[in-house]
Design an enzyme around this catalytic site. Structure first.
Site, mmCIF file in Angstrom:
data_model
loop_
_atom_site.group_PDB
_atom_site.id
_atom_site.type_symbol
_atom_site.label_atom_id
_atom_site.label_comp_id
_atom_site.label_asym_id
_atom_site.label_seq_id
_atom_site.Cartn_x
_atom_site.Cartn_y
_atom_site.Cartn_z
ATOM 1 N N HIS A 172 44.592 29.307 -39.411
ATOM 2 C CA HIS A 172 44.979 27.884 -39.218
ATOM 3 C C HIS A 172 46.243 27.312 -39.696
ATOM 4 O O HIS A 172 46.607 27.748 -40.852
ATOM 5 C CB HIS A 172 43.620 27.207 -39.416
ATOM 6 C CG HIS A 172 43.354 26.879 -40.817
ATOM 7 N ND1 HIS A 172 44.161 25.824 -41.470
ATOM 8 C CD2 HIS A 172 42.699 27.489 -41.684
ATOM 9 C CE1 HIS A 172 43.824 25.876 -42.802
ATOM 10 N NE2 HIS A 172 42.879 27.026 -42.962
ATOM 11 N N ASP A 229 46.960 27.581 -48.170
ATOM 12 C CA ASP A 229 45.641 27.703 -47.184
ATOM 13 C C ASP A 229 46.050 26.908 -45.930
ATOM 14 O O ASP A 229 46.114 25.710 -46.263
ATOM 15 C CB ASP A 229 44.293 27.099 -47.974
ATOM 16 C CG ASP A 229 43.338 26.877 -47.138
ATOM 17 O OD1 ASP A 229 43.203 27.485 -45.958
ATOM 18 O OD2 ASP A 229 42.344 26.029 -47.416
ATOM 19 N N GLU A 260 40.996 23.270 -38.603
ATOM 20 C CA GLU A 260 40.202 23.748 -39.448
ATOM 21 C C GLU A 260 39.977 23.085 -40.451
ATOM 22 O O GLU A 260 38.639 23.096 -40.901
ATOM 23 C CB GLU A 260 40.895 25.354 -39.958
ATOM 24 C CG GLU A 260 39.579 26.181 -40.569
ATOM 25 C CD GLU A 260 39.619 26.109 -42.114
ATOM 26 O OE1 GLU A 260 38.599 26.404 -42.563
ATOM 27 O OE2 GLU A 260 40.314 25.244 -42.519
ATOM 28 N N GLU A 261 40.774 22.184 -41.073
ATOM 29 C CA GLU A 261 40.623 21.566 -42.422
ATOM 30 C C GLU A 261 39.534 20.416 -41.879
ATOM 31 O O GLU A 261 38.964 19.940 -43.057
ATOM 32 C CB GLU A 261 41.835 21.037 -43.060
ATOM 33 C CG GLU A 261 42.748 22.294 -43.575
ATOM 34 C CD GLU A 261 42.171 22.981 -44.726
ATOM 35 O OE1 GLU A 261 41.109 22.453 -45.057
ATOM 36 O OE2 GLU A 261 42.831 23.754 -45.384
#
Length: 369
Positions: A72, A189, A223-224
């Site tokens: 992502h 991330d 995604e987050e």
């Protein structure tokens, strides 16, 4: 299957480009354009979903059943919750992260008509004014505010500047790569996952190896906030490998070195057969690796399954210290994972192609267990 050379210089270069491109979930157009331009440069065809996720294709000898590898490119961030009478802004987080990691962060505010620099600060930010009260003040997003680097002193000044509720705030990443190979930055991330996926794609393209089936590198943009790969998969994808961060913290078995293979997260165990295929590749090609289980974690794999996709999923991670804060990884983990991903692209699918369209035993995988 061949052990392909990973261009580490390229990997780090594209990682820095990604890190310097703001992309809080919900405000990802810039990073999508960056990844699309890179795929064009690598001569990899792709398409965009309606929401803006990227579906690329590396052609194989068979079109189905095929596989996907997902990372992502959205990150954590913040959004304006309210314009305050003192000319500052109340924020709410985008994604799940604690305000203590936001205090002192330099940021960019994106309005409808421009962008402005600023800082996230606690309400009581001056030691010379508040003294010991600084250490006693409450924590949380209700107790921080955004200070804009403009001549704004009240609500009217904010309105004249064009600031509105719902404007996005992107947090500076401030990356640093040390001589010892450590990489410190916010939003590793999953910008690091996207970078190593692109490096693996580059290795496969340049080596001209033949893939057994079509392989789809996917770059998701939500995604987050939980939806991730829920609707980004091609219909014929039978297995999906997710690349994300693993937490190197007390009680965890992840490492900042080598590949960390996640056996289960808060959504339950990952597919046994696909996960053990990944472990077998690591063993056969002597890729350093370890296994871990994450209790408070979900990824693109969970989003895909919860959306009803009938797909085997596995998760491989690079160990990250201080996840969702000011993060640190080591380039060795990125290299190990890029090697693993490039080999996985060359591996046959768990389903035999002629069984995919047959009877009740068609789903039997080709690995032991």
């Amino acid at each position: 299957m061949k052990h392909l050379r990973i261009d580490t210089e390229y990997l780090l270069d594209i990682l820095l480009k990604l890190l310097f491109t703001p992309s809080p979930a919900g405000y990802t157009d810039r990073v999508v354009h960056l990844v699309c331009e890179e795929l064009e440069r690598l001569d990899v065809p792709f398409e965009l979903t309606r929401r803006g996720a990227i579906r690329a294709t590396l052609k194989g000898e068979a079109a189905r059943p095929n596989k996907a590898i997902v990372a992502h490119i959205d990150t954590l961030g913040a959004m304006v919750k309210a314009l305050k009478p003192n000319g500052r802004l109340q924020l709410v987080p985008v994604g799940h992260w604690n305000s203590r990691f936001a205090e002192g962060a330099r940021c960019t505010l994106f309005t409808d008509i421009g962008q402005h620099r600023g800082t996230i600060l606690p309400m009581k930010a001056s030691g010379h004014t508040f003294g010991p009260e600084i250490d006693k003040q409450e924590g949380g997003w209700d107790y921080v505010e955004f200070r804009i680097d403009e001549r704004v002193f009240n609500l009217q000044d904010l309105l004249q500047l064009g600031v509105h509720v719902g404007d996005f705030v992107a947090i500076d990443t401030s990356p640093e790569i040390t001589a010892t190979g450590f990489i410190n930055s916010r939003h590793l991330d999953d910008k690091a996952g996207a970078a190593l996926l692109l490096a693996a794609v580059k290795a496969v393209k340049e080596s001209k190896v033949k893939l057994p089936v079509d392989c789809h590198p996917l770059f998701t943009i939500s995604e987050e906030v939980g939806s991730g790969a829920s609707a980004a998969l091609h219909k014929d994808v039978a297995e999906m490998l997710t690349i994300d961060n693993g937490t190197t913290a007390p009680g965890q078995n992840s490492s900042e070195f080598g590949a960390t293979i996640c056996m289960a997260d808060m959504g339950g165990p990952f597919d046994y057969h696909l996960t053990h295929r990944i472990i077998q590749i690591c063993q056969e090609f002597q890729i350093p690796h370890q296994r871990d289980v994450f209790k408070y974690y979900r990824s693109d794999s969970a989003a895909a399954l919860e959306a009803g996709n009938d797909v085997r999923t596995a998760l491989v991670t690079f160990g990250i210290d201080a996840s969702h804060g000011y993060e640190r990884i080591h380039q060795e983990a990125l290299e190990s994972l890029a090697e693993l991903v490039a080999i996985y692209m060359q591996s046959p699918p768990l389903y035999a192609r002629d069984r995919f369209e047959m009877g009740p035993r068609a789903g039997f995988p080709t690995v032991p267990g």
